[in-house]
Scaffold this motif. Structure first.
Motif, short mmCIF file in Angstrom:
data_model
loop_
_atom_site.label_atom_id
_atom_site.label_comp_id
_atom_site.label_asym_id
_atom_site.label_seq_id
_atom_site.Cartn_x
_atom_site.Cartn_y
_atom_site.Cartn_z
N GLU A 38 0.21 -30.01 3.88
CA GLU A 38 0.77 -30.90 2.86
C GLU A 38 2.21 -30.53 2.53
OE1 GLU A 38 -1.69 -31.01 -0.59
OE2 GLU A 38 -3.56 -31.25 0.54
N ALA A 39 2.93 -31.51 2.03
CA ALA A 39 4.28 -31.31 1.50
C ALA A 39 4.45 -32.29 0.33
CB ALA A 39 5.33 -31.57 2.57
N ASP A 40 5.02 -31.80 -0.78
CA ASP A 40 5.08 -32.65 -1.98
C ASP A 40 6.44 -33.33 -2.17
OD1 ASP A 40 6.67 -30.55 -2.74
OD2 ASP A 40 5.33 -29.83 -4.32
N ASN A 41 7.31 -33.24 -1.17
CA ASN A 41 8.57 -34.01 -1.23
C ASN A 41 9.08 -34.22 0.19
OD1 ASN A 41 10.79 -31.95 -0.53
ND2 ASN A 41 9.69 -30.89 -2.18
N GLY A 42 10.01 -35.16 0.31
CA GLY A 42 10.48 -35.54 1.64
C GLY A 42 11.22 -34.43 2.37
N ARG A 43 12.02 -33.62 1.66
CA ARG A 43 12.79 -32.58 2.34
C ARG A 43 11.86 -31.51 2.92
NH1 ARG A 43 17.88 -31.92 2.35
NH2 ARG A 43 18.18 -33.29 0.54
N LEU A 44 10.86 -31.11 2.13
CA LEU A 44 9.91 -30.11 2.61
C LEU A 44 9.10 -30.68 3.79
CD1 LEU A 44 8.52 -27.38 2.38
CD2 LEU A 44 7.01 -28.36 0.62
N GLY A 45 8.75 -31.96 3.67
CA GLY A 45 8.02 -32.60 4.76
C GLY A 45 8.81 -32.62 6.04
N PRO A 54 10.71 -37.53 -4.38
CA PRO A 54 11.94 -36.84 -4.80
C PRO A 54 12.62 -36.14 -3.64
CG PRO A 54 10.00 -35.56 -5.42
CD PRO A 54 9.49 -36.87 -4.89
N GLU A 55 13.89 -35.83 -3.85
CA GLU A 55 14.76 -35.11 -2.91
C GLU A 55 15.09 -35.93 -1.67
OE1 GLU A 55 14.49 -30.95 -2.27
OE2 GLU A 55 12.97 -30.69 -3.83
N MET A 56 14.10 -36.42 -0.94
CA MET A 56 14.31 -37.33 0.18
C MET A 56 13.17 -38.33 0.18
SD MET A 56 15.49 -35.02 3.50
CE MET A 56 15.87 -36.44 4.51
N ASP A 57 13.51 -39.62 0.20
CA ASP A 57 12.42 -40.59 0.26
C ASP A 57 11.95 -40.76 1.71
OD1 ASP A 57 14.02 -42.50 1.62
OD2 ASP A 57 14.77 -43.33 -0.28
N GLY A 58 10.90 -41.54 1.88
CA GLY A 58 10.30 -41.69 3.19
C GLY A 58 11.22 -42.25 4.24
N LEU A 59 12.05 -43.23 3.86
CA LEU A 59 12.97 -43.83 4.83
C LEU A 59 14.06 -42.83 5.26
CD1 LEU A 59 13.42 -47.51 3.58
CD2 LEU A 59 12.14 -46.69 5.56
N GLN A 60 14.51 -42.01 4.32
CA GLN A 60 15.51 -41.00 4.67
C GLN A 60 14.92 -39.99 5.67
OE1 GLN A 60 16.33 -39.79 0.57
NE2 GLN A 60 18.45 -40.48 0.80
N ILE A 119 0.41 -34.38 5.48
CA ILE A 119 0.48 -35.39 4.43
C ILE A 119 1.72 -35.10 3.59
CG2 ILE A 119 -0.68 -36.40 2.44
CD1 ILE A 119 -3.33 -35.31 3.67
N VAL A 120 2.65 -36.04 3.55
CA VAL A 120 3.89 -35.88 2.78
C VAL A 120 3.87 -36.90 1.64
CG1 VAL A 120 6.40 -35.75 2.88
CG2 VAL A 120 5.05 -35.23 4.93
N ASP A 121 3.56 -36.43 0.44
CA ASP A 121 3.41 -37.32 -0.71
C ASP A 121 3.61 -36.50 -1.97
OD1 ASP A 121 2.45 -39.10 -2.75
OD2 ASP A 121 1.28 -40.17 -1.22
N ILE A 172 3.66 -41.57 13.28
CA ILE A 172 4.00 -41.49 11.85
C ILE A 172 3.48 -42.75 11.15
CG2 ILE A 172 5.86 -41.30 10.17
CD1 ILE A 172 7.49 -39.89 12.37
N PHE A 173 2.74 -42.54 10.06
CA PHE A 173 2.18 -43.64 9.28
C PHE A 173 2.86 -43.66 7.92
CE2 PHE A 173 -0.94 -42.30 12.34
CZ PHE A 173 -1.51 -43.47 12.79
N LEU A 174 3.35 -44.80 7.54
CA LEU A 174 4.00 -44.94 6.24
C LEU A 174 2.94 -45.34 5.22
CD1 LEU A 174 6.96 -44.65 5.36
CD2 LEU A 174 7.12 -47.14 5.36
N ILE A 175 2.81 -44.55 4.14
CA ILE A 175 1.85 -44.83 3.06
C ILE A 175 2.64 -45.31 1.86
CG2 ILE A 175 -0.02 -43.89 1.66
CD1 ILE A 175 -0.61 -43.67 4.59
N THR A 176 2.39 -46.53 1.43
CA THR A 176 3.19 -47.08 0.34
C THR A 176 2.38 -48.02 -0.54
OG1 THR A 176 5.17 -48.36 -0.17
CG2 THR A 176 3.97 -48.99 1.81
N GLU A 177 2.73 -48.03 -1.81
CA GLU A 177 2.06 -48.93 -2.76
C GLU A 177 2.68 -50.31 -2.71
OE1 GLU A 177 0.57 -48.86 -7.42
OE2 GLU A 177 1.76 -47.22 -6.60
N GLU A 178 3.97 -50.34 -2.62
CA GLU A 178 4.68 -51.61 -2.50
C GLU A 178 5.79 -51.42 -1.47
OE1 GLU A 178 6.17 -53.11 -6.15
OE2 GLU A 178 4.23 -53.03 -7.17
N ALA A 179 5.92 -52.38 -0.62
CA ALA A 179 6.97 -52.30 0.41
C ALA A 179 7.55 -53.68 0.64
CB ALA A 179 6.42 -51.73 1.70
#
Length: 366
Positions: free
Chosen positions: A42-49, A70-76, A19-21, A92-99
């Motif tokens: 788990e990973a709390d940012n995109g780069r760590l994920g 932060p650091e890297m967003d999901g698309l990056q 889970i990367v969020d 890979i599943f994209l989890i988003t509030e607004e897209a």
């Protein structure tokens, strides 16, 4: 507790959901959904994920990836994963509030399996993710079965090739034994032919498989001698003109014999074997047999085997003669006492003959 939950066990295999969020509450909700069925990291940012994904590809069965982090967003992160071909290996599943439409379009183009909207609905997320994970696992199992089957088929094919090779070598060696030889003659012809094609410019333009086939075909050059009567084949003295005419027929007899071996026709050496059997006694000046071919009308491989055959015959003891001294044998070849050869072939042969001589043992005995 947090450290224990985020580490991915090294011994696991495709049983961990990452889970990367950046939102701790969202991570907790998703972990609660899947922790009873899968191991969760788990990973709390995109780069760590991204780092966790790239370092644990053999453990992950799915990745739940937030968009805004932060650091890297999901698309990056997705762009980087797409470069590595990861979406084909891990869903890979994209989890988003607004897209936006553009975000979703790019996400799918980059290989996202599904887009899940926040706030998540547990039973829906569980069903959608679990179904895809099972699909990927089934595909891996099928791929593993196919790979094992392919490996087994390859092993069987290699066994058949070795069996065919062994049959060809045994048949050719049997002719040599019948002719009073040790069977080493055909092995040396194979080695000389292969050496000339791999260590001189003569082999340029030929693949390694073609060279192997030609060298194997060289072994069968005298197979037609099986049709020659023993009284002529093993005569210790000079043959009469009539006997020599019969001996010459071993070339066409050899070609006919090879043409009547169905299994050989499937082998890459077949075409070369027939040509060599028929034409290894042709001469550069057109005075050879059986077809009187001249110059480059004679195939390169038939020319090489012809020269190798003469060289080996001269430096080896036969039922009808003793071995010639190496220097004398080379002199006879150079002066055309044993046939007329392509000058370019002779030049290359003499350039490497010292290495070829090593095939005859350290003491120079054939």
């Amino acid at each position: 507790m947090e450290e224990e939950r985020t580490n991915i066990p090294a011994e696991s295999t495709y049983d961990t959901i990452l889970i990367v969020d950046d939102d701790e509450i969202n991570r907790a909700i998703l972990e609660n959904i899947f922790s009873s069925q899968y191991k969760v990291a788990e990973a709390d940012n995109g780069r760590l994920g991204l780092e966790k994904i790239l370092c644990n590809k053999e453990q992950l069965c799915a990745v739940l990836l937030d968009v805004v982090m932060p650091e890297m967003d999901g698309l990056q992160v997705l762009r980087r994963l797409n470069e590595e071909g990861i979406p084909a290996q891990i869903p890979i599943f994209l989890i988003t509030e607004e897209a936006s439409n553009s975000t979703m379009r790019e996400a799918y183009e980059l290989g996202v399996m599904d887009v899940i909207s926040k706030p998540v609905i547990p039973y829906m997320v569980d069903r959608r993710v679990k179904s895809v994970v099972e699909l990927y696992q089934a595909r891996r199992r099928l791929g593993s079965v196919v790979e094992r089957q392919q490996s087994e088929l390859l092993r069987q094919a290699e066994q058949i090739i070795e069996l065919n090779r062994g049959m060809i070598e045994s048949l050719s060696a049997a002719i040599e034994f019948r002719n009073g030889e040790s069977g080493e003659h055909v092995r040396r012809i194979h080695n000389i032919t292969r050496y000339m094609l791999t260590q001189t410019e003569l082999g340029e333009g030929l693949t390694s498989e073609e060279i192997d086939s030609i060298a194997l075909a060289a072994i069968t050059h005298d197979v037609g001698k099986i049709a020659i009567p023993d009284a002529i084949l093993n005569k210790p003295g000079r043959l009469t003109p009539e006997e020599f005419e019969i001996m010459k027929t071993h070339t066409v007899q050899g070609e006919r014999m090879l043409e009547h071996i169905p299994q050989l026709k499937e082998h890459g050496a077949y075409h070369y074997a027939c040509d060599i059997a028929r034409h290894h006694h042709e001469r550069w000046d057109g005075r050879g047999y059986p077809d009187g071919l001249k110059g480059d009308e004679i195939s390169l491989w038939a020319q090489i085997v012809s020269l190798a055959d003469v060289y080996d015959a001269l430096v080896s003891k036969r039922v009808y003669k003793d071995a010639f001294d190496r220097g004398e044998a080379l002199k006879m070849i150079r002066e055309g006492q044993c046939g007329v050869f392509n000058p370019a072939l002779l030049e290359r042969f003499f350039a490497v003959e010292q290495e070829i001589w090593k095939f005859y043992g350290t003491n120079g005995e054939a």
